[in-house]
Design a protein around this motif. Structure first.
Motif, PDB file in Angstrom:
ATOM      1  N   ASP A  72      41.834  54.960  73.211  1.00 42.93           N
ATOM      2  CA  ASP A  72      40.940  56.108  73.275  1.00 42.93           C
ATOM      3  C   ASP A  72      40.385  56.429  71.890  1.00 42.93           C
ATOM      4  O   ASP A  72      40.937  56.011  70.876  1.00 42.93           O
ATOM      5  CB  ASP A  72      41.718  57.321  73.819  1.00 42.93           C
ATOM      6  CG  ASP A  72      40.817  58.448  74.290  1.00 42.93           C
ATOM      7  OD1 ASP A  72      39.605  58.224  74.482  1.00 42.93           O
ATOM      8  OD2 ASP A  72      41.337  59.562  74.463  1.00 42.93           O
ATOM      9  N   VAL A  73      39.325  57.225  71.861  1.00 46.11           N
ATOM     10  CA  VAL A  73      38.731  57.636  70.590  1.00 46.11           C
ATOM     11  C   VAL A  73      39.529  58.754  69.940  1.00 46.11           C
ATOM     12  O   VAL A  73      39.372  59.028  68.755  1.00 46.11           O
ATOM     13  CB  VAL A  73      37.262  58.064  70.775  1.00 46.11           C
ATOM     14  CG1 VAL A  73      36.423  56.875  71.239  1.00 46.11           C
ATOM     15  CG2 VAL A  73      37.137  59.209  71.758  1.00 46.11           C
ATOM     16  N   LEU A  74      40.388  59.412  70.692  1.00 48.31           N
ATOM     17  CA  LEU A  74      41.175  60.519  70.162  1.00 48.31           C
ATOM     18  C   LEU A  74      42.585  60.072  69.804  1.00 48.31           C
ATOM     19  O   LEU A  74      43.136  59.156  70.410  1.00 48.31           O
ATOM     20  CB  LEU A  74      41.230  61.666  71.178  1.00 48.31           C
ATOM     21  CG  LEU A  74      39.874  62.264  71.562  1.00 48.31           C
ATOM     22  CD1 LEU A  74      40.043  63.314  72.634  1.00 48.31           C
ATOM     23  CD2 LEU A  74      39.161  62.828  70.351  1.00 48.31           C
ATOM     24  N   GLU A  75      43.167  60.740  68.827  1.00 44.20           N
ATOM     25  CA  GLU A  75      44.537  60.439  68.398  1.00 44.20           C
ATOM     26  C   GLU A  75      45.508  60.705  69.543  1.00 44.20           C
ATOM     27  O   GLU A  75      45.279  61.601  70.324  1.00 44.20           O
ATOM     28  CB  GLU A  75      44.918  61.309  67.187  1.00 44.20           C
ATOM     29  CG  GLU A  75      44.175  60.930  65.923  1.00 44.20           C
ATOM     30  CD  GLU A  75      44.607  59.586  65.353  1.00 44.20           C
ATOM     31  OE1 GLU A  75      45.720  59.128  65.663  1.00 44.20           O
ATOM     32  OE2 GLU A  75      43.825  58.996  64.623  1.00 44.20           O
ATOM     33  N   THR A 138      32.422  51.731  76.666  1.00 44.15           N
ATOM     34  CA  THR A 138      33.649  51.592  77.452  1.00 44.15           C
ATOM     35  C   THR A 138      33.762  50.193  78.039  1.00 44.15           C
ATOM     36  O   THR A 138      32.779  49.642  78.521  1.00 44.15           O
ATOM     37  CB  THR A 138      33.672  52.626  78.595  1.00 44.15           C
ATOM     38  OG1 THR A 138      33.488  53.929  78.038  1.00 44.15           O
ATOM     39  CG2 THR A 138      34.970  52.589  79.364  1.00 44.15           C
ATOM     40  N   THR A 139      34.969  49.664  77.993  1.00 43.03           N
ATOM     41  CA  THR A 139      35.283  48.418  78.690  1.00 43.03           C
ATOM     42  C   THR A 139      36.520  48.665  79.542  1.00 43.03           C
ATOM     43  O   THR A 139      37.542  49.123  79.040  1.00 43.03           O
ATOM     44  CB  THR A 139      35.559  47.266  77.701  1.00 43.03           C
ATOM     45  OG1 THR A 139      34.415  47.095  76.863  1.00 43.03           O
ATOM     46  CG2 THR A 139      35.835  45.970  78.440  1.00 43.03           C
ATOM     47  N   ASP A 140      36.391  48.392  80.827  1.00 40.18           N
ATOM     48  CA  ASP A 140      37.516  48.474  81.760  1.00 40.18           C
ATOM     49  C   ASP A 140      37.911  47.055  82.143  1.00 40.18           C
ATOM     50  O   ASP A 140      37.067  46.258  82.565  1.00 40.18           O
ATOM     51  CB  ASP A 140      37.125  49.229  83.035  1.00 40.18           C
ATOM     52  CG  ASP A 140      36.847  50.699  82.793  1.00 40.18           C
ATOM     53  OD1 ASP A 140      37.425  51.264  81.846  1.00 40.18           O
ATOM     54  OD2 ASP A 140      36.059  51.288  83.566  1.00 40.18           O
ATOM     55  N   THR A 141      39.183  46.736  81.991  1.00 40.84           N
ATOM     56  CA  THR A 141      39.709  45.445  82.426  1.00 40.84           C
ATOM     57  C   THR A 141      40.416  45.679  83.760  1.00 40.84           C
ATOM     58  O   THR A 141      41.281  46.542  83.871  1.00 40.84           O
ATOM     59  CB  THR A 141      40.708  44.877  81.398  1.00 40.84           C
ATOM     60  OG1 THR A 141      40.036  44.782  80.134  1.00 40.84           O
ATOM     61  CG2 THR A 141      41.185  43.502  81.818  1.00 40.84           C
ATOM     62  N   GLN A 155      39.152  50.520  77.080  1.00 44.29           N
ATOM     63  CA  GLN A 155      38.854  50.744  75.667  1.00 44.29           C
ATOM     64  C   GLN A 155      37.635  51.648  75.599  1.00 44.29           C
ATOM     65  O   GLN A 155      36.612  51.372  76.199  1.00 44.29           O
ATOM     66  CB  GLN A 155      38.540  49.422  74.965  1.00 44.29           C
ATOM     67  CG  GLN A 155      37.925  49.587  73.600  1.00 44.29           C
ATOM     68  CD  GLN A 155      38.840  49.194  72.476  1.00 44.29           C
ATOM     69  OE1 GLN A 155      39.723  48.396  72.671  1.00 44.29           O
ATOM     70  NE2 GLN A 155      38.618  49.740  71.313  1.00 44.29           N
ATOM     71  N   ALA A 156      37.769  52.766  74.878  1.00 43.90           N
ATOM     72  CA  ALA A 156      36.658  53.699  74.674  1.00 43.90           C
ATOM     73  C   ALA A 156      36.364  53.760  73.180  1.00 43.90           C
ATOM     74  O   ALA A 156      37.271  53.959  72.380  1.00 43.90           O
ATOM     75  CB  ALA A 156      37.026  55.082  75.200  1.00 43.90           C
ATOM     76  N   THR A 157      35.099  53.563  72.824  1.00 40.00           N
ATOM     77  CA  THR A 157      34.683  53.547  71.433  1.00 40.00           C
ATOM     78  C   THR A 157      33.452  54.429  71.279  1.00 40.00           C
ATOM     79  O   THR A 157      32.570  54.401  72.131  1.00 40.00           O
ATOM     80  CB  THR A 157      34.320  52.110  71.001  1.00 40.00           C
ATOM     81  OG1 THR A 157      35.411  51.255  71.288  1.00 40.00           O
ATOM     82  CG2 THR A 157      33.986  52.032  69.533  1.00 40.00           C
TER      83      THR A 157
END
Length: 174
Positions: A72-75, A138-141, A155-157
């Motif tokens: 995620d983009v957040l901690e 975003t990429t979803d596997t 994965q979020a960027t």
């Protein structure tokens, strides 16, 4: 004798028809994994934009693997298993009434694995009522297990300019 011969010919024809029919069964319908993943992504997009999601964010859970890993983009940035699923639930409360569009989606799949890469345009008001607009790459596997597609990794960027990136990764001094 002619009657016996006639019955033999009719019987042989019936048997041949039965054997030929058994030898060439109807082919099983072919699945299209990329189309299945695309349909699941579009269903998730609709769920995220529904009033039901705001009331009960767990309605997205059927798409999330219990072993999911989320970058995620957040901690802290990496969430796994239940923490990843809870993070997905938190979005509803952090951005109540937010709307998302999955744009420029590319899907690739082979067999029981695939991915969807897209740009989320996320707009609305945050929990404090301030308007926001975010672009999230975003990429979803996806993995298909027991006939069911699950997101096993997301994965979020957030794209940013170089100056902002430098400020974010600059070592902190005391």
């Amino acid at each position: 004798m002619a009657m016996v011969r006639k019955m033999f010919v009719v019987g042989a024809a019936l048997m041949a028809g039965g054997l030929l029919g058994a030898a060439s069964p109807k082919p099983a319908p072919q699945s299209d994994p990329a189309a299945e993943i695309t349909a699941a992504e579009r269903k998730m997009e609709a769920i995220y934009n529904s009033p039901e999601y705001q009331k009960d964010p767990t309605i997205i859970h059927p798409y999330l693997s219990p072993d999911m890993i989320l970058f995620d983009v957040l901690e802290p940035g990496v969430f796994a298993g239940e923490a990843a699923i809870r993070r997905a639930d938190d979005i509803a409360s952090e951005y109540p009434g937010g709307k998302v569009a999955f744009g420029d989606m590319k899907v690739h799949a082979r067999g029981d694995m695939g991915y969807a890469a897209y740009i989320q345009q996320f707009t609305g008001k945050d929990a404090a009522g301030r308007p926001f607009s975010m672009k999230i790459l975003t990429t979803d596997t996806w993995e298909k297990t027991d006939g069911r597609w699950w997101i096993v990794h997301q994965q979020a960027t957030v794209p940013m300019d170089a100056a902002t990136l430098v400020q974010l990764v600059k070592p902190k001094t005391n």
